[in-house]
Design an enzyme around this catalytic site. Sequence first.
Site: not given
Ligand code: VGL
Length: 202
Positions: A13, A111, A156
């Site tokens: 991410d 995802k 994540c």
């Molecule tokens: C994430 C909160 C919501 C992350 C993704 O990548 O850690 N955190 N969506």
Amino acid sequence: MPMNSDQALIVIDVQNDFCIGGALEVPFGEEVVANINRLVKHYEMVVYTQDWHPKGHASFASSHAGLAPFETIDLSYGKQVLWPDHCVQGTSGADFHPDLNTDSADAIVRKGCRREIDSYSAFFENDRETPTGLEGYLRTRGIKRIVCVGLATDYCVFYSAIDAAKLGFEVEVQEKCCRAIDMDNSLSKARQEMQSAGVDLK
Ligand code: VGL
Ligand code: ZN
């Protein structure tokens, strides 16, 4: 660093919305980019994940009247933190950071694509049982050890590392290539849980 064909680097991410000025800014998130670009050269297999939500996603506070970002709610699969709208499919916030080198990606896993369910982990959605398919991809490629880096350490990256350990992979998290949201002590809790699960924190 040796090039081991049974190791995969999972870059989690590293997207605009988690970096400076993004909708769900992780403090100093963008600082991981240069370190990760260097690290990628040492791995034969590199998988990138992308948080990839439809508009109106159940994890967005804006989808729940009267609730604000960073509050929690009970959804059908359990407790869910509500976030500002972020990483909406096809928006620039969902793009990888522009300096992240993704040219050598073996695979990109998206995802959190289903409106009703969030997915922090690269392996399972937040019901903790619906697979993303990444396990099968790694196993059929002979991967035994995975190295997790990216954003955010306590969400994540944490869930991905814990799930990988549960699935029987050897797991390492390289903290200098991660940054945390660190809400309500979530970073130290995540570090403790990863250590008890046998994740190698480096
Ligand atoms: C994430 C909160 C919501 C992350 C993704 O990548 O850690 N955190 N969506
Ligand atoms: Zn998300």
